[in-house]
Design a protein around this motif. Sequence first.
Motif, mmCIF file in Angstrom:
data_model
loop_
_atom_site.group_PDB
_atom_site.id
_atom_site.type_symbol
_atom_site.label_atom_id
_atom_site.label_comp_id
_atom_site.label_asym_id
_atom_site.label_seq_id
_atom_site.Cartn_x
_atom_site.Cartn_y
_atom_site.Cartn_z
ATOM 1 N N SER A 161 0.709 -1.413 -0.346
ATOM 2 C CA SER A 161 -0.227 0.186 -0.355
ATOM 3 C C SER A 161 0.679 1.495 0.329
ATOM 4 C CB SER A 161 -1.092 -0.464 1.411
ATOM 5 O OG SER A 161 -0.710 0.900 2.129
ATOM 6 N N PHE A 162 0.957 2.113 -1.273
ATOM 7 C CA PHE A 162 1.407 3.609 -1.070
ATOM 8 C C PHE A 162 0.252 4.385 -0.687
ATOM 9 C CE2 PHE A 162 2.970 0.910 -5.143
ATOM 10 C CZ PHE A 162 4.420 0.710 -4.296
ATOM 11 N N ASP A 163 1.185 4.638 0.592
ATOM 12 C CA ASP A 163 -0.086 5.645 1.255
ATOM 13 C C ASP A 163 -1.446 5.244 1.156
ATOM 14 O OD1 ASP A 163 2.219 7.100 2.328
ATOM 15 O OD2 ASP A 163 1.999 8.295 0.183
ATOM 16 N N GLY A 164 -1.726 4.368 1.741
ATOM 17 C CA GLY A 164 -3.085 3.946 2.021
ATOM 18 C C GLY A 164 -3.859 2.971 0.024
ATOM 19 N N PHE A 165 -3.308 3.324 -0.754
ATOM 20 C CA PHE A 165 -3.658 3.415 -1.841
ATOM 21 C C PHE A 165 -3.398 1.687 -2.023
ATOM 22 C CE2 PHE A 165 -2.506 2.334 -6.769
ATOM 23 C CZ PHE A 165 -3.095 2.251 -7.059
ATOM 24 N N LYS A 166 -3.317 0.585 -2.230
ATOM 25 C CA LYS A 166 -3.457 -0.872 -2.513
ATOM 26 C C LYS A 166 -3.060 -1.056 -3.800
ATOM 27 C CE LYS A 166 -4.577 -2.729 1.589
ATOM 28 N NZ LYS A 166 -5.949 -3.175 2.710
ATOM 29 N N ALA A 167 -1.760 -0.850 -4.183
ATOM 30 C CA ALA A 167 -0.921 -0.770 -5.695
ATOM 31 C C ALA A 167 -1.326 -2.303 -6.066
ATOM 32 C CB ALA A 167 0.464 -0.292 -6.021
ATOM 33 N N VAL A 168 -0.778 -3.586 -5.127
ATOM 34 C CA VAL A 168 -0.870 -4.561 -5.123
ATOM 35 C C VAL A 168 -2.179 -5.296 -4.104
ATOM 36 C CG1 VAL A 168 -0.135 -6.554 -5.030
ATOM 37 C CG2 VAL A 168 1.028 -5.733 -6.672
ATOM 38 N N GLY A 193 -2.307 -7.352 -18.404
ATOM 39 C CA GLY A 193 -3.526 -5.895 -17.264
ATOM 40 C C GLY A 193 -2.932 -4.979 -18.250
ATOM 41 N N PRO A 194 -4.403 -3.915 -17.721
ATOM 42 C CA PRO A 194 -4.247 -2.743 -18.320
ATOM 43 C C PRO A 194 -3.031 -1.014 -17.378
ATOM 44 C CG PRO A 194 -6.640 -3.016 -17.315
ATOM 45 C CD PRO A 194 -5.928 -4.315 -16.927
ATOM 46 N N ASN A 195 -2.898 -0.682 -18.611
ATOM 47 C CA ASN A 195 -2.100 0.489 -17.219
ATOM 48 C C ASN A 195 -2.305 0.325 -16.042
ATOM 49 O OD1 ASN A 195 0.399 0.987 -18.916
ATOM 50 N ND2 ASN A 195 -0.927 2.428 -20.010
ATOM 51 N N GLY A 196 -1.632 0.120 -15.286
ATOM 52 C CA GLY A 196 -1.720 1.139 -13.842
ATOM 53 C C GLY A 196 -1.861 -0.626 -13.160
ATOM 54 N N ALA A 197 -2.890 -1.647 -13.135
ATOM 55 C CA ALA A 197 -2.979 -2.228 -12.857
ATOM 56 C C ALA A 197 -2.256 -3.042 -11.677
ATOM 57 C CB ALA A 197 -3.399 -3.663 -13.833
ATOM 58 N N GLY A 198 -0.625 -2.885 -11.550
ATOM 59 C CA GLY A 198 -0.482 -3.250 -10.521
ATOM 60 C C GLY A 198 1.305 -4.483 -11.526
ATOM 61 N N LYS A 199 1.123 -4.392 -12.596
ATOM 62 C CA LYS A 199 2.044 -5.448 -13.227
ATOM 63 C C LYS A 199 3.781 -5.105 -12.829
ATOM 64 C CE LYS A 199 0.639 -4.830 -17.207
ATOM 65 N NZ LYS A 199 -0.360 -4.041 -17.241
ATOM 66 N N THR A 200 4.123 -3.868 -12.886
ATOM 67 C CA THR A 200 5.546 -3.384 -12.329
ATOM 68 C C THR A 200 5.661 -3.674 -10.895
ATOM 69 O OG1 THR A 200 5.590 -2.018 -14.498
ATOM 70 C CG2 THR A 200 6.979 -1.267 -12.995
ATOM 71 N N THR A 201 4.655 -3.194 -10.203
ATOM 72 C CA THR A 201 4.987 -3.298 -8.687
ATOM 73 C C THR A 201 4.692 -4.501 -7.883
ATOM 74 O OG1 THR A 201 3.320 -1.546 -9.061
ATOM 75 C CG2 THR A 201 4.270 -2.345 -6.387
ATOM 76 N N VAL A 202 4.731 -5.595 -8.940
ATOM 77 C CA VAL A 202 4.749 -6.790 -8.401
ATOM 78 C C VAL A 202 6.806 -7.201 -8.341
ATOM 79 C CG1 VAL A 202 4.207 -10.021 -9.226
ATOM 80 C CG2 VAL A 202 2.675 -7.612 -8.681
ATOM 81 N N PHE A 213 14.325 -4.403 -16.633
ATOM 82 C CA PHE A 213 13.270 -3.051 -16.144
ATOM 83 C C PHE A 213 12.480 -2.952 -17.571
ATOM 84 C CE2 PHE A 213 17.078 -2.716 -13.099
ATOM 85 C CZ PHE A 213 15.762 -2.923 -11.740
ATOM 86 N N GLN A 214 11.453 -2.122 -17.423
ATOM 87 C CA GLN A 214 10.361 -2.164 -18.489
ATOM 88 C C GLN A 214 11.106 -1.237 -19.553
ATOM 89 O OE1 GLN A 214 7.452 -0.845 -16.593
ATOM 90 N NE2 GLN A 214 5.404 -0.149 -19.019
ATOM 91 N N ASN A 215 11.711 0.133 -18.434
ATOM 92 C CA ASN A 215 12.761 1.091 -19.960
ATOM 93 C C ASN A 215 13.993 -0.069 -19.776
ATOM 94 O OD1 ASN A 215 10.168 2.529 -19.955
ATOM 95 N ND2 ASN A 215 11.195 3.573 -18.130
HETATM 96 N N1 LIG Z 1 6.799 4.331 -6.008
HETATM 97 C C1 LIG Z 1 5.308 4.214 -5.503
HETATM 98 N N2 LIG Z 1 4.456 5.073 -4.807
HETATM 99 C C2 LIG Z 1 3.358 5.933 -5.458
HETATM 100 N N3 LIG Z 1 2.458 4.514 -6.073
HETATM 101 C C3 LIG Z 1 3.155 3.955 -6.515
HETATM 102 C C4 LIG Z 1 4.472 3.568 -6.758
HETATM 103 N N4 LIG Z 1 4.978 2.311 -7.782
HETATM 104 C C5 LIG Z 1 4.145 2.284 -8.016
HETATM 105 N N5 LIG Z 1 2.521 3.520 -8.008
HETATM 106 C C6 LIG Z 1 1.132 2.843 -8.139
HETATM 107 O O1 LIG Z 1 0.770 1.639 -8.499
HETATM 108 C C7 LIG Z 1 -0.101 1.372 -9.470
HETATM 109 C C8 LIG Z 1 0.705 0.602 -10.138
HETATM 110 O O2 LIG Z 1 1.284 0.899 -11.311
HETATM 111 P P1 LIG Z 1 2.340 -0.318 -12.653
HETATM 112 O O3 LIG Z 1 2.500 -1.894 -10.825
HETATM 113 O O4 LIG Z 1 3.521 0.816 -12.625
HETATM 114 O O5 LIG Z 1 1.796 -0.713 -13.205
HETATM 115 P P2 LIG Z 1 1.747 -1.562 -14.147
HETATM 116 O O6 LIG Z 1 3.157 -1.805 -14.703
HETATM 117 O O7 LIG Z 1 0.503 -2.845 -14.421
HETATM 118 O O8 LIG Z 1 1.191 -0.706 -15.725
HETATM 119 C C9 LIG Z 1 -0.204 2.671 -10.522
HETATM 120 O O9 LIG Z 1 -1.429 3.275 -9.968
HETATM 121 C C10 LIG Z 1 1.278 3.529 -9.852
HETATM 122 O O10 LIG Z 1 0.944 4.990 -10.195
#
Ligand SMILES: Nc1ncnc2c1ncn2[C@@H]1O[C@H](COP(=O)(O)OP(=O)(O)O)[C@@H](O)[C@H]1O
Lengths: 248, 367
Positions: free
Chosen positions: A17-24, A41-50, A89-91
């Motif tokens: 959770s990033f400040d309460g927002f559960k990215a995963v 998954g769509p953009n912002g789904a949390g794939k990179t975060t996993v 990495f993505q880039n």
């Molecule tokens: N370090 C972080 N701090 C705050 N929010 C983050 C951070 N990393 C990712 N997010 C948020 O988490 C969500 C998922 O991001 P990401 O995993 O990059 O998505 P994807 O790769 O599926 O497009 C996005 O809304 C992004 O803004």
Amino acid sequence: MYQQKDFVLTIEGLTVSFDGFKAVNDVSLYIEEQEIRVIVGPNGAGKTTVLDLICGRTKATEGSIKFKGKELTKLKEHEIVHAGVGRKFQNPSIYEDLTVFENLELSFPRGKKVWGALTFSRDQEVIDKVNEIASMIFLEDKLDSQAALLSHGQKQWLEIGMLLIQDPELLMLDEPVAGMSVSERKQTAELLQKITKDRSILVIEHDMHFVEEIADKVTVLHQGQVLSEGSMEKVQNDPKVIEVYLGH
Amino acid sequence: MLQSKLRSLTPKNDVISFLILAAILLVALPLLFDIFRLNLIGKYLTFAFVALGLVLSWGLGGILSLGQGIFFGIGGYAMAMFLKLEASSPENTKIQSTPGIPDFMDWNQLTELPWFWEPFHSLGFTIFAIFALPALFAYIIGAAMFKRRVGGVYFAIITQAIAAIMTILVIGQQGYTGGVNGITDLRTLLGWDIRTDSAKYILYFVNSILLLATLVVAQYIRKSKLGRLLVAMRDSEDRVRFSGYDVANFKIFIFCVAGVFSALGGAMFTLQVGFMSPSLIGIVPSIEMVIFAAVGGNLSIFGAVYGALIVNWAKTILSESYPELWLFAMGGLFIAVVLAFPKGLAGIYESYVQPLLNKKFKSTQDK
Ligand SMILES: Nc1ncnc2c1ncn2[C@@H]1O[C@H](COP(=O)(O)OP(=O)(O)O)[C@@H](O)[C@H]1O
Ligand SMILES: [Mg+2]
């Protein structure tokens, strides 16, 4: 016990959770040996975060990540690498100021400490390994050119090569064919098929043709949660998935 | 294999540059200048040690320290403490109320040598300290910063703050440090009078040879895998980290190396100039040291030496005639280098002089 033997990677209840927002949010994933798993998954789904969570770049709020029975959430980034996890990495992130050879050499699994790096010598073993990998990633003619001069697709390959030389048991690739031409995509798919022999691969990808070509199993992520999982065909016909992809 | 390693360590251009520099330092300058000027050049060269350290940490590793005066000071003060104790023998100081301690301590009503001065009776310990203290101090700063992933501008500002604090401490603790005047009136090294012309000649050569040796060490580091790793970290720190390296350790290491180089320069400064004072360790001198490296070219180990020589020489000339102008000139120089010649003198040499030389060399070879 049964699970840990069969799966290379066992993720259970993973949440960040990033400040309460559960990215995963409460994600569980089980990856087998020699499996190619694709996360879509769509953009912002949390794939990179996993991937960030697995490789230690982001610390999990809750849940566990077990790699060959070893808990990764408590390890530092470089320790996770030494455990056998490689991540692209993505880039494309490579060392622009160094040559292709030097880029690959720095990933060679020796001399990873200060003293080792100071006394590292470029012996035949290193040269042979670099050459072997370079030909796998279609860059054998480019060994002496500066990495900055490579095309976008070649940079992606180079980064994959840097991972291969580490010989990880789990290879994670974040959108490896983004920005590649059709023929480059084909080559990359072949490359991935070739390198999966001794390892498992976790790929994030958007390009559905590419996914179809390589995936053993697909996981669909949506708003930080697993929406659907299974064969490409099963996932494509899942009404929940169709809803998310076409519904808006 | 050893040979191939040696070859990769010593590209032809670097060998030529090294020989040219050695010839300038060891032959040309001593022939051209009298001992007064030569001693001045020796002083300039002590800053080349610092600039060389900055080439490694800043140029190669991207770690900009604005507080290298700290380490210059550690080396300089360590050497000065040894020399001061030797100059403060009971016979030399029998008019003091407490003979046998440095004069400034006596003036500040100290009646006993402070404990941390005691080991500096020994030259062996002093030399050990000149290497170990800066390394230890750099290690502490580096570990505190880099393990927490503090870098870039924040690191630069913090090092600057530490330099300021050190200066204030040294100035404030007059009885222990000599205060704002520093440690002065240094005379002999193991009985050898360092104020004579012949001693100054010898010290000039010792300094130059030490600098050349330091250059060899810097070249080794630069050409090792560690050198390439530093460049790689500048390009993509995460990629290095996720290739299995503990990035912080490499930054700490190179920062320690830069610190030790600076301390060597500081110690040689004290020996050649005969004093050490807070005016050499604070914010302004620390920034000047960065300018030496920037003017020389922050990627060139040879540039560091020429940068230190030329800027210091300009400073001497300018501050002789227009002392108030120096700070402005320095600022202007820095802006000019950053905007117009980001690779400094070395960059100018590489893009204009070297191609000409190579062409000449080629055409004579063809004949
Ligand atoms: N370090 C972080 N701090 C705050 N929010 C983050 C951070 N990393 C990712 N997010 C948020 O988490 C969500 C998922 O991001 P990401 O995993 O990059 O998505 P994807 O790769 O599926 O497009 C996005 O809304 C992004 O803004
Ligand atoms: Mg992403």
